[in-house]
Design an enzyme around this catalytic site. Structure first.
Site, PDB file in Angstrom:
ATOM      1  N   ARG A 181      28.224  49.131  60.386  1.00  0.00           N
ATOM      2  CA  ARG A 181      28.023  49.454  58.963  1.00  0.00           C
ATOM      3  C   ARG A 181      28.603  50.839  58.657  1.00  0.00           C
ATOM      4  O   ARG A 181      29.169  51.064  57.601  1.00  0.00           O
ATOM      5  CB  ARG A 181      26.538  49.398  58.594  1.00  0.00           C
ATOM      6  CG  ARG A 181      26.316  49.847  57.158  1.00  0.00           C
ATOM      7  CD  ARG A 181      24.963  49.540  56.535  1.00  0.00           C
ATOM      8  NE  ARG A 181      23.850  49.325  57.419  1.00  0.00           N
ATOM      9  CZ  ARG A 181      23.143  50.305  58.024  1.00  0.00           C
ATOM     10  NH1 ARG A 181      23.450  51.561  57.829  1.00  0.00           N
ATOM     11  NH2 ARG A 181      22.145  49.986  58.813  1.00  0.00           N
ATOM     12  N   TYR A 236      38.066  45.386  33.173  1.00  0.00           N
ATOM     13  CA  TYR A 236      37.725  44.153  33.877  1.00  0.00           C
ATOM     14  C   TYR A 236      36.320  43.680  33.478  1.00  0.00           C
ATOM     15  O   TYR A 236      35.387  44.487  33.424  1.00  0.00           O
ATOM     16  CB  TYR A 236      37.823  44.427  35.376  1.00  0.00           C
ATOM     17  CG  TYR A 236      37.393  43.285  36.252  1.00  0.00           C
ATOM     18  CD1 TYR A 236      38.151  42.119  36.313  1.00  0.00           C
ATOM     19  CD2 TYR A 236      36.243  43.362  37.029  1.00  0.00           C
ATOM     20  CE1 TYR A 236      37.757  41.067  37.121  1.00  0.00           C
ATOM     21  CE2 TYR A 236      35.853  42.319  37.838  1.00  0.00           C
ATOM     22  CZ  TYR A 236      36.618  41.170  37.881  1.00  0.00           C
ATOM     23  OH  TYR A 236      36.227  40.135  38.675  1.00  0.00           O
ATOM     24  N   ASP A 277      41.005  52.400  38.028  1.00  0.00           N
ATOM     25  CA  ASP A 277      41.023  51.124  38.726  1.00  0.00           C
ATOM     26  C   ASP A 277      42.480  50.663  38.708  1.00  0.00           C
ATOM     27  O   ASP A 277      43.011  50.261  37.679  1.00  0.00           O
ATOM     28  CB  ASP A 277      40.105  50.132  37.996  1.00  0.00           C
ATOM     29  CG  ASP A 277      40.050  48.770  38.686  1.00  0.00           C
ATOM     30  OD1 ASP A 277      41.016  48.428  39.393  1.00  0.00           O
ATOM     31  OD2 ASP A 277      39.063  48.055  38.498  1.00  0.00           O
ATOM     32  N   LYS A 302      42.965  41.303  45.287  1.00  0.00           N
ATOM     33  CA  LYS A 302      44.114  40.954  44.449  1.00  0.00           C
ATOM     34  C   LYS A 302      45.426  41.266  45.191  1.00  0.00           C
ATOM     35  O   LYS A 302      45.622  40.766  46.267  1.00  0.00           O
ATOM     36  CB  LYS A 302      43.996  41.661  43.111  1.00  0.00           C
ATOM     37  CG  LYS A 302      42.577  41.634  42.510  1.00  0.00           C
ATOM     38  CD  LYS A 302      42.112  40.230  42.140  1.00  0.00           C
ATOM     39  CE  LYS A 302      40.626  40.131  41.812  1.00  0.00           C
ATOM     40  NZ  LYS A 302      40.093  41.069  40.847  1.00  0.00           N
TER      41      LYS A 302
END
Ligand SMILES: *Cc1c(COP(=O)(O)O)cnc(C)c1O
Length: 386
Positions: free
Chosen positions: A52, A104, A176, A201
């Site tokens: 983690r 978005y 972004d 993406k």
């Protein structure tokens, strides 16, 4: 890591973080599919304690991401949304945030349904530089959240101008950069503080991973974000990190083809009698063509167009194309097509959607790397069915 910064991105994607493995000499780095690491004596280890917190495969991906965005530090997260969430948690409670009004859909939902009680959001048309500057001066926000080009209307925000205005008032700027990918736009080089990506993406590019990233130069903010990632837990898995590292190797060739195809398709659509209007930053008809040409190194693979005949025509068209798969998401090697009002932007209230111009005859294309003549034939088939 530093030495790659001067290289072209087509070289960086292949070499940054991709050094051969020391033990075996393997050219392709292994997937360190482990949750924990052995310690020689309590607290004595090689920098890895628990996945983690750190994982060698993820470290390689983070080295690559930092290099291709011209940043010093990167964090790879389990999704684009979790990257955005970490940045929201970094801010003190009751922060003021200026946010683009055409971001978005998932970002809009996160801000208005999860973080609206913790922070205050001011949604603005960020393409109106003068007005945004005025609001920054008046409101003194802690953070400015930008997307350029926006989704799905592909509006362009002047990053240099807003980075400067924000710096004066001590506000942190975030971009972004998912739509352009680091191949076509590098916000950090324009004075922006933090870059966010949905790795899902263009960066991974093969529609087989969900992931996110944060890239920045400020060490203090990096350490804060790292502590948050470790405490909250949305770290990218070793296998998905490895897949993204592999996908990244072809980023340059993919982006060049996405753009080459998109330019041809945008021109085809622009002169088609069944099309009301086409939005593509690389078209001279785009209202901000000039700004796009100076701020970006290219125009990308996303096209938005308005079909004549309203929702019925839009639905018929979407049902009758073959190579453009009807699906959410974007940026994969295969072409996708979608209807923002019903699909990706359904979480935005209809009234606001209308105000923004996300109408029922708006169709969004994510142009893939198939043969462009086949793609154009496919679109012709859709128009015929209408
Ligand atoms: C997809 C997307 C996100 C969210 O990323 P996920 O990986 O789906 O969580 C954020 N911003 C933009 C611009 C996106 O396209």
């Amino acid at each position: 890591m530093k030495k790659y910064h001067k290289k072209n991105i087509a070289t960086k994607v292949l070499h940054a973080g991709n050094h051969p493995e020391e033990g075996s000499g393997a050219i392709t780095p292994p997937i360190y599919q482990t949750s924990t690491y052995i310690q020689k004596s309590p607290g004595k280890h090689n920098g890895y304690e628990y996945t983690r917190s750190h994982n060698p495969t993820r470290t390689r991906l983070e080295e690559n991401l930092a290099a291709i965005e011209n940043g010093k530090f990167a964090l790879a997260t389990a999704s684009g949304m979790s990257a955005i969430m970490l940045i929201m948690h970094m801010l003190p409670a009751n922060s003021k945030i200026i946010c683009g009004d055409d971001v978005y859909g998932g970002t809009y939902r996160l801000f208005t349904t999860v973080f609206h009680e913790r922070h205050q959001f001011i949604f603005l048309d960020t393409t109106d530089t003068k007005n945004v500057k005025k609001v920054i001066k008046k409101e003194k926000p802690q953070l400015i959240w930008l997307e350029t080009p926006t989704n799905p209307l592909l509006k362009i925000t002047d990053l240099k101008a807003l980075a400067e205005a924000a710096k004066k008032e001590g506000a942190v700027t975030v971009v972004d950069n998912t739509f352009m990918s680091p191949f076509f736009q590098n916000p950090l080089s324009l004075g922006i503080d933090i870059v966010v990506h949905s790795l899902t993406k263009y960066i991974n590019g093969h529609s087989d991973v969900v992931g996110g990233a944060i890239i920045l130069n400020n060490k203090k903010n990096y350490e804060k974000l790292f502590t948050l990632q470790n405490s909250i837990g949305p770290s990218q898995s070793p296998f998905d990190s490895w897949l993204v590292l592999r996908g990244l190797k072809t980023l340059a060739v993919r982006m060049r083809t996405h753009q080459e195809n998109a330019v041809k398709i945008a021109h085809f659509l622009e002169q088609h009698p069944q099309v009301e209007r086409v939005i593509y930053p690389g078209l001279k008809s785009h209202p901000q063509f000039k700004l796009a040409s100076t701020q970006m190194n290219g125009f990308g693979g996303m096209i938005t167009f308005f079909i004549k005949g309203g929702i019925r025509a839009a639905k018929k068209f979407l049902e009758n194309v073959e190579y453009f798969s009807l699906a959410e998401s974007l940026g994969g090697v295969e072409s996708l097509i979608e209807h923002p009002a019903i699909m990706t932007h359904a979480s935005i209230p209809p009234k606001i959607r209308q105000q923004l111009g996300i109408t029922d005859n708006l169709i969004r294309l994510s142009v893939g790397i198939e043969d462009v003549d086949d793609l154009i034939s496919d679109l012709k088939k859709g128009f015929k069915a209408v």
